[in-house]
Design a protein around this motif. Structure first.
Motif, PDB file in Angstrom:
ATOM      1  N   ILE A 272       0.848  -1.184   0.000  1.00 25.88           N
ATOM      2  CA  ILE A 272       0.000   0.000   0.000  1.00 25.88           C
ATOM      3  C   ILE A 272       0.888   1.241   0.000  1.00 25.88           C
ATOM      4  O   ILE A 272       1.937   1.277   0.634  1.00 25.88           O
ATOM      5  CB  ILE A 272      -0.959   0.050   1.220  1.00 25.88           C
ATOM      6  CG1 ILE A 272      -0.185   0.086   2.547  1.00 25.88           C
ATOM      7  CG2 ILE A 272      -1.937  -1.098   1.189  1.00 25.88           C
ATOM      8  CD1 ILE A 272      -1.060   0.339   3.762  1.00 25.88           C
ATOM      9  N   ASN A 273       0.481   2.228  -0.745  1.00 29.68           N
ATOM     10  CA  ASN A 273       1.105   3.548  -0.723  1.00 29.68           C
ATOM     11  C   ASN A 273       0.073   4.523  -0.172  1.00 29.68           C
ATOM     12  O   ASN A 273      -1.125   4.416  -0.489  1.00 29.68           O
ATOM     13  CB  ASN A 273       1.538   3.983  -2.127  1.00 29.68           C
ATOM     14  CG  ASN A 273       2.605   3.082  -2.704  1.00 29.68           C
ATOM     15  OD1 ASN A 273       3.519   2.674  -1.997  1.00 29.68           O
ATOM     16  ND2 ASN A 273       2.488   2.743  -3.974  1.00 29.68           N
ATOM     17  N   GLY A 274       0.524   5.448   0.644  1.00 30.97           N
ATOM     18  CA  GLY A 274      -0.421   6.393   1.231  1.00 30.97           C
ATOM     19  C   GLY A 274       0.266   7.650   1.722  1.00 30.97           C
ATOM     20  O   GLY A 274       1.463   7.866   1.476  1.00 30.97           O
ATOM     21  N   VAL A 275      -0.491   8.474   2.434  1.00 31.21           N
ATOM     22  CA  VAL A 275       0.053   9.703   3.025  1.00 31.21           C
ATOM     23  C   VAL A 275      -0.452   9.806   4.467  1.00 31.21           C
ATOM     24  O   VAL A 275      -1.603   9.510   4.758  1.00 31.21           O
ATOM     25  CB  VAL A 275      -0.343  10.966   2.239  1.00 31.21           C
ATOM     26  CG1 VAL A 275       0.328  11.003   0.879  1.00 31.21           C
ATOM     27  CG2 VAL A 275      -1.854  11.084   2.087  1.00 31.21           C
ATOM     28  N   ALA A 276       0.473  10.197   5.350  1.00 28.39           N
ATOM     29  CA  ALA A 276       0.091  10.558   6.712  1.00 28.39           C
ATOM     30  C   ALA A 276      -0.060  12.073   6.717  1.00 28.39           C
ATOM     31  O   ALA A 276       0.809  12.790   6.217  1.00 28.39           O
ATOM     32  CB  ALA A 276       1.182  10.132   7.696  1.00 28.39           C
ATOM     33  N   ARG A 277      -1.169  12.583   7.258  1.00 33.81           N
ATOM     34  CA  ARG A 277      -1.412  14.018   7.155  1.00 33.81           C
ATOM     35  C   ARG A 277      -2.121  14.557   8.391  1.00 33.81           C
ATOM     36  O   ARG A 277      -2.650  13.803   9.213  1.00 33.81           O
ATOM     37  CB  ARG A 277      -2.219  14.334   5.905  1.00 33.81           C
ATOM     38  CG  ARG A 277      -3.660  13.822   5.941  1.00 33.81           C
ATOM     39  CD  ARG A 277      -4.337  14.020   4.603  1.00 33.81           C
ATOM     40  NE  ARG A 277      -5.783  13.790   4.693  1.00 33.81           N
ATOM     41  CZ  ARG A 277      -6.612  13.827   3.658  1.00 33.81           C
ATOM     42  NH1 ARG A 277      -6.138  14.059   2.441  1.00 33.81           N
ATOM     43  NH2 ARG A 277      -7.908  13.643   3.826  1.00 33.81           N
ATOM     44  N   GLY A 278      -2.092  15.862   8.525  1.00 34.65           N
ATOM     45  CA  GLY A 278      -2.741  16.518   9.646  1.00 34.65           C
ATOM     46  C   GLY A 278      -2.380  17.993   9.658  1.00 34.65           C
ATOM     47  O   GLY A 278      -1.997  18.558   8.619  1.00 34.65           O
ATOM     48  N   ILE A 279      -2.485  18.646  10.832  1.00 29.16           N
ATOM     49  CA  ILE A 279      -2.218  20.079  10.914  1.00 29.16           C
ATOM     50  C   ILE A 279      -1.094  20.357  11.905  1.00 29.16           C
ATOM     51  O   ILE A 279      -0.880  19.608  12.860  1.00 29.16           O
ATOM     52  CB  ILE A 279      -3.483  20.870  11.314  1.00 29.16           C
ATOM     53  CG1 ILE A 279      -3.966  20.445  12.708  1.00 29.16           C
ATOM     54  CG2 ILE A 279      -4.582  20.694  10.295  1.00 29.16           C
ATOM     55  CD1 ILE A 279      -5.120  21.284  13.215  1.00 29.16           C
ATOM     56  N   ILE A 280      -0.350  21.430  11.637  1.00 27.37           N
ATOM     57  CA  ILE A 280       0.740  21.853  12.510  1.00 27.37           C
ATOM     58  C   ILE A 280       0.552  23.319  12.880  1.00 27.37           C
ATOM     59  O   ILE A 280      -0.009  24.107  12.107  1.00 27.37           O
ATOM     60  CB  ILE A 280       2.122  21.646  11.848  1.00 27.37           C
ATOM     61  CG1 ILE A 280       2.188  22.356  10.482  1.00 27.37           C
ATOM     62  CG2 ILE A 280       2.420  20.172  11.695  1.00 27.37           C
ATOM     63  CD1 ILE A 280       3.540  22.253   9.806  1.00 27.37           C
ATOM     64  N   ILE A 281       1.045  23.666  14.097  1.00 24.64           N
ATOM     65  CA  ILE A 281       0.953  25.026  14.616  1.00 24.64           C
ATOM     66  C   ILE A 281       2.329  25.420  15.136  1.00 24.64           C
ATOM     67  O   ILE A 281       3.044  24.592  15.716  1.00 24.64           O
ATOM     68  CB  ILE A 281      -0.081  25.117  15.753  1.00 24.64           C
ATOM     69  CG1 ILE A 281      -1.469  24.689  15.243  1.00 24.64           C
ATOM     70  CG2 ILE A 281      -0.154  26.527  16.329  1.00 24.64           C
ATOM     71  CD1 ILE A 281      -2.533  24.623  16.333  1.00 24.64           C
ATOM     72  N   ASN A 282       2.703  26.685  14.941  1.00 25.62           N
ATOM     73  CA  ASN A 282       3.967  27.161  15.474  1.00 25.62           C
ATOM     74  C   ASN A 282       3.989  26.942  16.990  1.00 25.62           C
ATOM     75  O   ASN A 282       3.095  27.396  17.709  1.00 25.62           O
ATOM     76  CB  ASN A 282       4.168  28.639  15.148  1.00 25.62           C
ATOM     77  CG  ASN A 282       5.498  29.160  15.665  1.00 25.62           C
ATOM     78  OD1 ASN A 282       5.612  29.575  16.809  1.00 25.62           O
ATOM     79  ND2 ASN A 282       6.497  29.128  14.810  1.00 25.62           N
TER      80      ASN A 282
END
Length: 400
Positions: A272-282
């Motif tokens: 499987i190929n995929g992406v781990a993703r989400g949000i970042i804050i300073n």
């Protein structure tokens, strides 16, 4: 003068004893002075060596630390992050079925006659061991041509399949005759040669890659990918940014099984190929928003130095967010372990420039320090040398 008298005079002169050497008395006082001077020079050189090469100042400091209870809702400025990832493994094929399969391959048909040769569908090709393979559709093999004064046979590649199912029809490269032309002049002029091996023939019960095998492999790899997704992002996290764990997603972009579902195999590889993703804050901005107004660190200077050591352990919930959106609300709660950060190089420079020799002065200069201790090495130099070394590299800062 007689000869005898002359000889006596010469003998006396020749054998006269040398004049006695007068010994000078030794000046013991002067010798002792030289010895003392030598010892003094040696000790001075040794002390200089130790001072220059061994002299060090060690500064032990403890930053101020607080425990602050947090219960805040924020609408922070944020960015998204996506990191590509892949997982693969070898799995057992468990499905068994009864299946008859026909060996197949590609054969080049050659025609040495001048006329084109038509071969109808199901035309037989016979291998040296007597196995029969058939052409599935009608073809026309071009006739021979003359090139450079030589006759070059016409040819055509065609897919063929075994006349019957079974592994006995699997074979390497072969030469073929066409039984249908036997008895005619073209029997020797039209023939076939393998372009590929004959493979895929089988019969009876076989093991294949089942749909359930593929689904099980997907479930396993997806669980691995999701459990490791946070580590994948943290490893690639830009410096100074904090990832919000509650935003974590793992999205599959592609999946494959080799051999694919339905094909004969004892094992198969699934990927499987995929992406781990989400949000970042300073991180600094987030920390300041969470504790900057706390009475313990309301000083803007100290607020800029505050760090929450257990930020990733606090409860952080997200509301009103979808990946790619432009706004969200986060609710943060829990007891924050706050520590004021210390810049060791800055401390060294201040100690040297201000010639700070005692901990009290250092505490006045750095309000973010809770405790300090300054010691010199070697200890016996302390009564003679009060000044701190001028070289910052001879000052060790130890944060406790």
């Amino acid at each position: 003068m007689s000869k005898r008298i002359l000889n006596d005079v010469v003998a006396k002169e020749f054998f006269r004893e040398p004049a006695p050497v007068l010994k000078q008395p030794i000046n013991t006082k002067k010798s002792k002075t030289k010895a003392y001077l030598f010892v003094f020079i040696f000790l001075a050189a040794t002390a200089s060596f130790l001072i220059f090469f061994e002299r060090k100042t060690t500064v032990r400091v403890s930053p101020k630390r607080f425990a602050i209870e947090i219960n805040k809702s924020l609408q922070p400025v944020f960015k998204t992050i996506e990191i590509s990832d892949s997982h693969s493994d070898i799995f057992e094929a468990t499905k068994r079925i009864s299946r008859d399969q026909f060996a197949n391959g590609t054969v080049s048909i050659f025609n040495k006659s001048k006329d084109a040769q038509v071969l109808i569908a199901s035309t037989r090709l016979e291998a040296p061991n007597g196995n029969i393979y058939r052409i599935p559709k009608t073809i026309v093999v071009p006739g021979a041509k003359s090139q450079g004064g030589k006759s070059v046979p016409g040819s055509l590649n065609v897919a063929v399949a075994a006349d019957k199912p079974g592994a006995q029809y699997n074979a390497g490269l072969l030469d073929f005759t066409l039984p249908g032309l036997k008895g005619s002049s073209k029997y020797e002029l039209v023939f076939g040669r393998s372009k590929t091996e004959m493979t895929g023939g089988s019969s009876g019960e076989q093991r294949i890659v089942g749909r359930g095998d593929v689904d099980g492999a997907l479930t396993k790899l997806l669980a691995e990918a999701r459990s490791g997704a946070l580590a994948v992002i943290i490893k690639k996290l830009p410096e100074g940014e904090f990832f919000i764990p509650a935003s974590l997603e793992y999205i599959i972009t592609n999946e494959s099984a080799v051999p694919s579902a339905g094909e004969n195999a004892d094992k198969f590889e699934f990927r499987i190929n995929g992406v781990a993703r989400g949000i970042i804050i300073n991180k600094k901005v987030l920390i300041k928003a969470l504790i900057g107004d706390n009475p313990l660190i309301q000083d803007p200077f100290l607020a800029g130095l505050a760090d929450i050591k257990n930020l990733d352990k606090l409860s952080i919930k997200i509301f009103g967010y979808k990946f790619g959106g432009s706004a969200l609300t986060i609710a943060v709660s829990g007891q924050a372990e706050v520590e004021l950060t210390l810049d060791t190089e800055d401390i060294k420079e201040v100690i040297v420039s201000q010639n700070i020799e005692n901990a009290a002065t250092l505490l006045e200069m750095f309000p973010q320090i809770a405790r300090a201790e300054i010691t010199q090495k070697p200890f016996w130099l302390r009564p003679f040398l009060r000044r701190i070394p001028n070289n910052p590299s001879r000052i060790d800062i130890i944060i406790e």
